[in-house]
Design a protein around this motif. Structure first.
Motif, PDB file in Angstrom:
ATOM      1  N   ALA A 124       0.832  -1.102   0.027  1.00  0.00           N
ATOM      2  CA  ALA A 124       0.018   0.100   0.140  1.00  0.00           C
ATOM      3  C   ALA A 124       1.082   1.319  -0.051  1.00  0.00           C
ATOM      4  O   ALA A 124       0.591   2.120  -0.767  1.00  0.00           O
ATOM      5  N   VAL A 125       2.005   1.229   0.675  1.00  0.00           N
ATOM      6  CA  VAL A 125       3.013   2.075   0.916  1.00  0.00           C
ATOM      7  C   VAL A 125       4.371   1.720   0.503  1.00  0.00           C
ATOM      8  O   VAL A 125       4.767   0.852   1.462  1.00  0.00           O
ATOM      9  N   GLY A 126       4.716   1.906  -0.497  1.00  0.00           N
ATOM     10  CA  GLY A 126       6.172   1.288  -0.966  1.00  0.00           C
ATOM     11  C   GLY A 126       7.366   1.822  -0.628  1.00  0.00           C
ATOM     12  O   GLY A 126       8.636   1.065  -0.267  1.00  0.00           O
ATOM     13  N   GLY A 127       7.602   3.104  -0.591  1.00  0.00           N
ATOM     14  CA  GLY A 127       8.786   3.667  -0.111  1.00  0.00           C
ATOM     15  C   GLY A 127       9.316   4.905  -0.825  1.00  0.00           C
ATOM     16  O   GLY A 127       8.262   5.398  -1.778  1.00  0.00           O
ATOM     17  N   LEU A 128      10.458   5.343  -0.864  1.00  0.00           N
ATOM     18  CA  LEU A 128      10.944   6.456  -1.489  1.00  0.00           C
ATOM     19  C   LEU A 128      11.610   6.261  -2.664  1.00  0.00           C
ATOM     20  O   LEU A 128      12.506   5.206  -2.792  1.00  0.00           O
ATOM     21  N   SER A 129      11.466   7.175  -3.885  1.00  0.00           N
ATOM     22  CA  SER A 129      12.186   6.728  -5.176  1.00  0.00           C
ATOM     23  C   SER A 129      13.074   7.841  -5.207  1.00  0.00           C
ATOM     24  O   SER A 129      13.218   8.809  -4.824  1.00  0.00           O
ATOM     25  N   THR A 130      14.097   7.638  -6.138  1.00  0.00           N
ATOM     26  CA  THR A 130      15.312   8.436  -6.479  1.00  0.00           C
ATOM     27  C   THR A 130      15.487   8.787  -7.996  1.00  0.00           C
ATOM     28  O   THR A 130      14.980   7.868  -8.727  1.00  0.00           O
ATOM     29  N   ALA A 131      15.854   9.774  -8.331  1.00  0.00           N
ATOM     30  CA  ALA A 131      16.222  10.184  -9.599  1.00  0.00           C
ATOM     31  C   ALA A 131      17.933  10.025  -9.887  1.00  0.00           C
ATOM     32  O   ALA A 131      18.510  10.814  -9.254  1.00  0.00           O
TER      33      ALA A 131
END
Length: 384
Positions: A124-131
């Motif tokens: 439901a909440v997966g975490g933080l992404s980065t570029a």
């Protein structure tokens, strides 16, 4: 440090689509000058005569799992879903990225110079992404922005993952309830921090603070139209001002609503089978419909669900449905840069921007054109 000069470049003017011949001077990893004719000091400048081949800014894929779902590794290289818990906002994509994943090389040889990569959609909440840029050995040195967004998932994936365990979320209501619970706790946590009443930091809630303060975007995995509307409801409830719909298979069914709320769509993957019910309305024409409604659209591969080297191909499919070449360029460059909020550095072939430059053997959206040279931060990282 030597300068690099690309001479006799054919460039597409993104305001009027005219083809212009220009020279491009690269200095310290940035585009220093663009002009019709640039003189140079032979002792201090490396010169590449492009010989009137097409030159574009590097392509950007603002939704992938590059380096997190590794190629040719097998199960041990699949690190995108921490399914020990359906609510994992504290998972950081950067901690799972392998810069030696073969997909990074596929990216640079196909002209993709920046990707957003991050957690998957089973939670439901997966975490933080980065570029990150797509060339390098140390992931921390490849980062453009970290984090860029917090991932939540609506619809089929969380339900099918946890429902079979008879564990929440089993329904769409259950998924949203978990998200609301987390965001409400984070709101209370922020107030306690402001009052200096926090005795011990909470790693899960700390991950949500930047979202609720408007510092990063809410990245919402949503295919169905009703899930897209639910995402808007959640954003409104918690005062979330930065949100991106990821995938958006049925976004065209609620396009007026998205346009009213000024919510962008990272659309795709386009070249995929309808492997689940949420994909039954997949249509190559959707991107055009959204753009015509005034919605900002980026085309994505969702690598490895479409391969990263298919990003340009997705634009060719959209062009075949009526998307203009100018809009196709925007979908692969300026729009994803703006969605990632990195548009002060990437997304344009313009003085002062990162020298992420791609040379093509023919017109960029000709299926027969090949990438001849890729530069990232002014360095030649691929040469055909």
């Amino acid at each position: 440090m030597k300068l690099l000069l690309l001479k006799n470049c054919l460039m597409i003017n993104i305001t009027n689509q005219n083809i212009e011949k220009k020279d491009i001077l690269v200095k310290d990893g940035k585009i220093d000058k663009i002009s019709e004719i640039l003189d140079y000091d032979a002792c201090n400048t490396d010169v590449i005569d492009v010989q009137e081949q097409y030159v574009m800014q590097g392509l950007i894929d603002c939704h992938t799992h590059v380096g997190i779902i590794e190629e040719a590794v097998g199960k041990i290289g699949v690190n995108n879903n921490e399914t020990s818990d359906p609510v994992t906002p504290h998972m950081r994509g950067i901690d799972a990225i392998n810069p030696f994943d073969l997909a990074f090389y596929d990216a640079i040889k196909s002209g993709v110079t920046t990707v957003m990569t991050g957690p998957g959609s089973n939670n439901a909440v997966g975490g933080l992404s980065t570029a990150v840029k797509t060339y390098g050995k140390i992931i921390d040195k490849m980062v453009i922005k970290d984090p860029v967004g917090l991932k939540i998932s609506l619809g089929e994936n969380p339900m099918s993952t946890y429902g079979k365990m008879n564990k929440a979320p089993i329904t769409r209501m259950g998924t949203v309830a978990l998200i609301r619970e987390l965001f409400m706790k984070a709101q209370d946590y922020i107030k306690l921090k402001e009052q200096k009443k926090i005795k011990e930091r909470d790693i899960k809630l700390e991950a949500v603070v930047a979202l609720l303060k408007g510092e990063i975007s809410l990245r919402v995995h949503a295919h169905r139209a009703d899930d897209i509307v639910t995402a808007c409801r959640i954003a409104d409830e918690f005062g979330i001002t930065k949100m991106v719909i990821e995938h958006g298979t049925e976004a065209n069914l609620v396009k007026d609503y998205l346009a009213e709320k000024n919510i962008p769509v990272a659309y795709g993957p386009m070249i995929s089978p309808r492997s689940k019910i949420e994909l039954k309305n997949r249509d190559y024409n959707c991107a055009l419909e959204l753009i015509e409604s005034g919605i900002k659209v980026a085309l994505i591969t969702d690598h490895p669900y479409n391969l990263i080297d298919q990003l340009r191909i997705t634009a060719i499919f959209a062009i075949s449905e009526g998307l203009s070449q100018l809009d196709a360029i925007k979908c692969l460059t300026t729009s994803p840069a703006e969605i990632l909020r990195c548009n002060e550095r990437i997304g344009k072939l313009q003085e002062g921007y990162d020298a992420d430059i791609v040379v093509y053997s023919g017109k960029p959206f000709d299926i027969n054109s090949k990438v001849v040279i890729t530069l990232i931060n002014g360095k030649i990282v691929y040469k055909r």
